[in-house]
Design a protein around this motif. Structure first.
Motif, PDB file in Angstrom:
ATOM      1  N   VAL A  42      49.280  35.615  11.598  1.00 46.22           N
ATOM      2  CA  VAL A  42      50.709  35.696  11.899  1.00 46.22           C
ATOM      3  C   VAL A  42      50.879  35.461  13.395  1.00 46.22           C
ATOM      4  O   VAL A  42      49.903  35.440  14.145  1.00 46.22           O
ATOM      5  CB  VAL A  42      51.301  37.085  11.536  1.00 46.22           C
ATOM      6  N   SER A  43      52.123  35.259  13.792  1.00 44.89           N
ATOM      7  CA  SER A  43      52.470  35.232  15.224  1.00 44.89           C
ATOM      8  C   SER A  43      51.545  34.391  16.070  1.00 44.89           C
ATOM      9  O   SER A  43      51.117  34.841  17.128  1.00 44.89           O
ATOM     10  CB  SER A  43      52.426  36.658  15.792  1.00 44.89           C
ATOM     11  N   PHE A  44      51.211  33.211  15.625  1.00 44.49           N
ATOM     12  CA  PHE A  44      50.372  32.390  16.497  1.00 44.49           C
ATOM     13  C   PHE A  44      51.221  31.338  17.195  1.00 44.49           C
ATOM     14  O   PHE A  44      52.342  31.036  16.783  1.00 44.49           O
ATOM     15  CB  PHE A  44      49.218  31.759  15.738  1.00 44.49           C
ATOM     16  N   ALA A  45      50.641  30.808  18.270  1.00 43.41           N
ATOM     17  CA  ALA A  45      51.374  29.849  19.096  1.00 43.41           C
ATOM     18  C   ALA A  45      51.151  28.451  18.554  1.00 43.41           C
ATOM     19  O   ALA A  45      50.292  27.717  19.043  1.00 43.41           O
ATOM     20  CB  ALA A  45      50.913  29.964  20.546  1.00 43.41           C
ATOM     21  N   ASN A  46      51.944  28.067  17.553  1.00 41.04           N
ATOM     22  CA  ASN A  46      51.813  26.714  16.988  1.00 41.04           C
ATOM     23  C   ASN A  46      51.860  25.668  18.105  1.00 41.04           C
ATOM     24  O   ASN A  46      51.119  24.683  18.079  1.00 41.04           O
ATOM     25  CB  ASN A  46      52.955  26.332  16.041  1.00 41.04           C
ATOM     26  N   TYR A 135      43.988  14.177   8.917  1.00 44.86           N
ATOM     27  CA  TYR A 135      44.421  15.547   9.210  1.00 44.86           C
ATOM     28  C   TYR A 135      45.898  15.644   9.554  1.00 44.86           C
ATOM     29  O   TYR A 135      46.501  14.685  10.044  1.00 44.86           O
ATOM     30  CB  TYR A 135      43.640  16.098  10.415  1.00 44.86           C
ATOM     31  N   VAL A 136      46.450  16.834   9.310  1.00 46.12           N
ATOM     32  CA  VAL A 136      47.733  17.201   9.910  1.00 46.12           C
ATOM     33  C   VAL A 136      47.466  18.401  10.811  1.00 46.12           C
ATOM     34  O   VAL A 136      46.397  19.010  10.745  1.00 46.12           O
ATOM     35  CB  VAL A 136      48.784  17.583   8.842  1.00 46.12           C
ATOM     36  N   LEU A 137      48.443  18.723  11.663  1.00 48.51           N
ATOM     37  CA  LEU A 137      48.251  19.851  12.571  1.00 48.51           C
ATOM     38  C   LEU A 137      49.455  20.779  12.477  1.00 48.51           C
ATOM     39  O   LEU A 137      50.546  20.461  12.960  1.00 48.51           O
ATOM     40  CB  LEU A 137      48.096  19.338  14.019  1.00 48.51           C
ATOM     41  N   ARG A 138      49.253  21.906  11.845  1.00 50.13           N
ATOM     42  CA  ARG A 138      50.352  22.857  11.715  1.00 50.13           C
ATOM     43  C   ARG A 138      49.909  24.274  12.044  1.00 50.13           C
ATOM     44  O   ARG A 138      50.693  25.091  12.493  1.00 50.13           O
ATOM     45  CB  ARG A 138      50.915  22.810  10.281  1.00 50.13           C
ATOM     46  N   ASN A 139      48.609  24.547  11.768  1.00 48.91           N
ATOM     47  CA  ASN A 139      48.179  25.933  11.985  1.00 48.91           C
ATOM     48  C   ASN A 139      46.754  25.978  12.534  1.00 48.91           C
ATOM     49  O   ASN A 139      46.138  24.932  12.791  1.00 48.91           O
ATOM     50  CB  ASN A 139      48.313  26.730  10.679  1.00 48.91           C
TER      51      ASN A 139
END
Ligand SMILES: Cc1cc2nc3c(=O)[nH]c(=O)nc-3n(C[C@H](O)[C@H](O)[C@H](O)COP(=O)(O)OP(=O)(O)OC[C@H]3O[C@@H](n4cnc5c(N)ncnc54)[C@H](O)[C@@H]3O)c2cc1C
Ligand SMILES: Cc1cc2nc3c(=O)[nH]c(=O)nc-3n(C[C@H](O)[C@H](O)[C@H](O)COP(=O)(O)OP(=O)(O)OC[C@H]3O[C@@H](n4cnc5c(N)ncnc54)[C@H](O)[C@@H]3O)c2cc1C
Ligand SMILES: CC(C)(COP(=O)(O)OP(=O)(O)OC[C@H]1O[C@@H](n2cnc3c(N)ncnc32)[C@H](O)[C@@H]1OP(=O)(O)O)[C@@H](O)C(=O)NCCC(=O)NCCS
Ligand SMILES: CC(C)(COP(=O)(O)OP(=O)(O)OC[C@H]1O[C@@H](n2cnc3c(N)ncnc32)[C@H](O)[C@@H]1OP(=O)(O)O)[C@@H](O)C(=O)NCCC(=O)NCCS
Lengths: 564, 564
Positions: A42-46, A135-139
């Motif tokens: 949770v609460s990560f800096a995307n 790849y995608v980058l979301r998390n």
């Protein structure tokens, strides 16, 4: 469960959801607040993920702004990670929850439900799209995978020239990879206009990125020896070790759709200014909602962290307000009044920022507008180290209101955009910009600050003192084109059809100008052409100025060539 | 002289006067425009002078923004340097002019006269004040003299801790001099409040400046061997090689006074919003006029370049408007609507900026206000390199309007102040600040921008969700002081009377709090104390928060000690 306690369930535990949870607890000590998060964190800096991939942010721990533990101990909030919400029963006011570690389902009852499910990176249904190496980058898990892949790779291919695509390009170059960037549109950075985005395109190329505009991915296949092959819409075949898809996101609205909540045409959840959906017990915030643009009045998707955070705060406030039945009459004290679309991105030392509407958007909506360009230094030119900021200001010809602004430069670019965003938010006019009283010392701004000057140009135009020629008609106009720079500057490059008559000589040579023909003036940045305009117009000539001068001319030309 | 031509005479050819001249020419090709300047230069960058002394700006030529030659050829404006205007005959609409090179006098007739005579550095009538080696800094010859003096000097003494005093301190230190700075007040930077100015004081000391607060110069005498001796109000005797007086300026209003123009109580010329004096043929702009403060409604002197430039532009516009008799009915299209007092200064890498009213000014005027402090990073903390910005926001308790703001830090300090100045200019409330949509990427701002957070704190206070304890009463309050930081942080230094009860333990220890006593909460920056407040208040306790936490406590303490 204590029947006297209201239960707030929040689906999604990052920007919008986590903020909503924390705020709800601050407003209400006695509610049950539970967060369900499908992912591990949770609460990560995307927003930091590209820089984590590029080792600018060195440790994963830095990205974790708050942990489930902190939620528990600081906020008394229950957080369930690796737990997916799979269904909403609006009638029963329950949700179905799946524990991803055990695979078991359970039900949870709510008094208020918040959907903060974010958005999903778009994976277009192209042949080969699911091959390993794409790849995608979301998390954070996404970023780990990309990091691992880069360790083996020497070539990377980015599909999509938006903010994330550009940030990834910079970070992958920093890791030593050969980077190719494919963008279907004829410009990068879609929120900007082409001639402004062109500065970023140039910067990418200058840093070794192979930028392919107007070209899209058509299919992928495994390379027989190593990596992947990508086939493009222009028939090219590109070899690469890894592919990053950065072609945008779509609202993660499956839960909402299946529950029959109202969605907008763009696929986002429709909410009122308190972030409430059409179900009075369900709120939605962040990338998953549609928002109203304050300038155009249109519904829009703005998948950015600032709005997500503010919306989370608004929703929490509205929910707690709703619970305190005594105050039912009054409106909640916080509302979300739409967006401007303020955004910023840095790419290889160049900052690109914007707020409000772009020219192409205003054109598409057939809105009335005018624009000015300027290229001031980020501080006074007499103090060493001034770097140009290229600014475009859009405003309404009918009511003088600011409509939007874009700025590009190496230093202090967010300052003018934030100032204009603030003015725009307050419904200010361009005349207000002329009069702003901003910080000035030699190292900061100018006695006539770039924002003041932007207002002055627009104000002069609106007062009839600065008629603007249309850049789009430069090639076709029958007007006489006059370049008022010095002979040396002119010799160094000029608009093909332009004649040279330096500003300083105009008063003596005024008889050389035709009185029966339109005259368009050009100079370095527009200032001398404006001075020349004043002098010629008062002598009865039919004159206009090309705003932004040769700097804007070159920017426009480069943008056209790049896309050609 | 062509009797059909209107004649505009301008006294003073730098910021206000030169801008007025250039603008008048743009609006009117046919007027005669003549500038009289007592000094050798027009259009020079006064604001750069300290950096010219310090060799940051390497050549004098850089300071000359425009030359008499450029005025003649580009603008067709006559410029007379080394020419002093000695008298105004309002009846005859003429001025008396003295050519300082020949000593001869002549008369010049005007249709419009502009007084842009600036201000004069104050030289207090102290014994020895006229000794060689005592300098002021206002123009290029002044800076040459100081430069020459520094070449022989190893010690310098600056009297006055305003913007120019501090900039000089930095530049003289850079030249290798031992610098002492004397300031009569118990703080530097008078426009700021003491606890905010304290950061600058610290920075000066950390860079070797001997800062003597609450101490003034009483007399000067020649040292028998070398340099000067200064006697101070505290009885100290200081030896130095050169003295710089930086104790402020007074409006250069002699001409106006002798002509019987209306002056204000502060000695500046009184003008209307079009910069017109009480004589309809005479305008005045720049440091020589009094301006109305938009926040306090009081007349004020604001000797800064931004207002001077804008006023010059306004006056020129009003004059040309006045000449075009056809339009007599309409108001001039530009007006000067008062000042906020936005200002900035850099000292040894620390930027100090402010806008609007300070706390001490609001107190002096018995205006209603409240204040919040915050100490956010200049960008997200998870991205490397974030530097704190210390912010103080002042607002009205009755109508929620912004009243002023101060900020200090190493990076990006003008951005929040310019944003707040823009909001203030538009009459915005603190609630508007909460909702601003500003640029955010990891390197820029934050998802909750410092300005948003400032608005949130103020907004929370106004909604009754964030009651503030009064810092001034900290030493005397009977309230229970509770420090909610961790035990380690507490051990590292705390408010003497404060007990430690970490935030994370509060829910379990709530029974330990007295219900019949006020409780004041303190933490690092105020945020955890706010969280603690929410939790304790909802449990029926009588709680308040010390805004800004230990960071503000330390800043206040240092400011008090420094002055003590
Ligand atoms: C690489 C990258 C860079 C970015 N850079 C910037 C930037 O510089 N500036 C900026 O303003 N914005 C940036 N953004 C955008 C910003 O991060 C998002 O706008 C913001 O995080 C949106 O917040 P949110 O709460 O709506 O969604 P998210 O933060 O995505 O959170 C949604 C969460 O919901 C969870 N979820 C979804 N469905 C379910 C379900 N059914 N059950 C349980 N959990 C579920 C997801 O796992 C996800 O963790 C960036 C985004 C990315 C990916
Ligand atoms: C060292 C220094 C640093 C500064 N730094 C900053 C800064 O960082 N930011 C900022 O905003 N401001 C700064 N300022 C202030 C700024 O320079 C002034 O506010 C601004 O120049 C005022 O413009 P003005 O036209 O009113 O006066 P001036 O620029 O002083 O011009 C007035 C001119 O009138 C001439 N004059 C006066 N009387 C007569 C007469 N009778 N006949 C003929 N000529 C006459 C004078 O010789 C003078 O040249 C600084 C000033 C100084 C001195
Ligand atoms: C960590 C997280 C849960 C914290 O949420 P939050 O507590 O609402 O947000 P912040 O930590 O910014 O704190 C803001 C709160 O503290 C208060 N506050 C901040 N500084 C303060 C100070 N100096 N004094 C008093 N109060 C202060 C604010 O008023 C606000 O409270 P409010 O909403 O009740 O008014 C949330 O920000 C998060 O998950 N962030 C990471 C995800 C993310 O945003 N990603 C996208 C960007 S990369
Ligand atoms: C040099 C000086 C005479 C120039 O005065 P100026 O022409 O009014 O000011 P600028 O050079 O900033 O130019 C501003 C004008 O150019 C116009 N302009 C600026 N950039 C432009 C652009 N890109 N395109 C078109 N017009 C432009 C502005 O609209 C304005 O014209 P307006 O007033 O008619 O609207 C004056 O600034 C000066 O003397 N400066 C030095 C003294 C000083 O200010 N000292 C204190 C600070 S250190």
């Amino acid at each position: 469960m204590n029947p006297n306690k209201k239960r707030i369930l929040i689906v999604g535990g990052v920007a919008g959801g986590a903020t909503c949870a924390a705020r709800a607890r601050r407003l209400c000590e006695t509610c049950d607040i539970v967060v369900f998060e499908r992912g591990q964190h949770v609460s990560f800096a995307n927003c930091g993920l590209p820089y984590f991939v590029g080792d600018v942010i060195e440790s994963e721990a830095k990205l974790l702004v708050a942990s489930p533990d902190l939620f528990e101990h600081r906020f008394n909030i229950e957080v369930h990670t690796e737990t997916e919400v799979t269904r909403i029963d609006r009638q029963a006011r329950t949700i179905e929850v799946r524990d991803l570690k055990t695979g078991t389902y359970r039900e949870e009852a709510y008094d208020a439900l918040v959907l903060a499910t974010g958005a999903q990176p778009i994976r277009p249904p192209l042949p080969g799209i699911d091959l390993p190496g794409i790849y995608v980058l979301r998390n954070i898990p996404d970023s780990r995978k990309i990091k691992a892949a880069t360790a083996q790779a020497s070539r990377a291919l980015i599909v999509g020239g938006g903010f994330i695509g550009l940030e990834m390009a910079e970070n992958l170059v920093a890791l030593g990879l050969d980077v190719t960037l494919l963008e279907l549109a004829d410009q990068v950075l879609p929120p900007l206009d082409a001639e402004m985005a062109g500065y970023a395109a140039e910067r990418l190329r200058a840093n070794g990125v192979e930028l392919r505009l107007g070209e899209s991915a058509v299919s992928f296949e495994q390379h027989p020896e190593r990596g992947l092959i990508l086939h493009t819409s222009k028939g090219a075949t590109l070899n690469t070790d890894l592919v990053i898809l950065g072609i945008g996101v779509r609202p993660e609205a499956t839960l909402a759709r299946e529950a029959g909540l109202e969605l907008g045409e763009l696929g986002g959840i429709r909410v009122d200014p308190y972030m409430r959906t059409n179900d009075p017990a369900i709120w939605a915030v962040g990338d998953v909602v549609e928002v109203k643009n304050r300038v155009t009045g249109q519904w829009q998707l703005v998948p950015l962290a600032g709005p997500a955070n503010r919306q989370g705060r608004v929703a929490a406030t509205a929910i707690i307000h709703d619970f305190s039945c005594g105050e039912k009459e009054a409106l909640p004290p916080l509302a979300f009044d739409g967006v401007l679309g303020t955004a910023v991105c840095e790419v290889f030392g160049l900052t690109v920022a914007c707020t409000g509407a772009s020219e192409k958007l205003l054109k598409r909506l057939s809105m009335d507008f005018e624009k000015v360009y300027l290229h001031p230094g980020h501080h006074s030119s007499y103090f060493p180290g001034a770097k140009p900021i290229h600014i475009k200001l859009l405003f309404s010809k009918t009511d003088n209101k600011i409509l939007g602004a874009q700025a590009v430069g190496e230093k202090d670019v967010t300052r003018p955009i934030d100032v204009i965003a603030t003015a725009l938010m307050q419904g200010a006019t361009i005349f207000d910009l002329e009069n702003l009283e901003l910080c000035y010392a030699p190292q900061f701004g100018a006695a006539k600050d770039p924002v003041n000057v932007a207002g002055m140009l627009a104000g002069n135009h609106q007062r009839g003192d600065f008629p603007l020629a249309n850049w789009d008609e430069l090639e076709t106009t029958p007007a006489l084109l006059v370049d008022v720079r010095s002979a040396d500057e002119y010799a160094g490059g000029h608009v093909p059809a332009a004649q040279n008559l330096p500003l300083e000589s105009l008063r003596d040579r005024i008889h050389e100008f035709p009185t029966d023909r339109d005259i368009w003036l050009i100079c370095g940045v527009g200032q001398r052409a404006y001075y020349a305009y004043r002098l010629l117009a008062q002598n009865g000539l039919r004159v206009k100025v090309l705003s932004g001068g040769m700097k804007t001319y070159s920017a426009r030309r480069r943008a056209t060539e790049a896309s050609g």
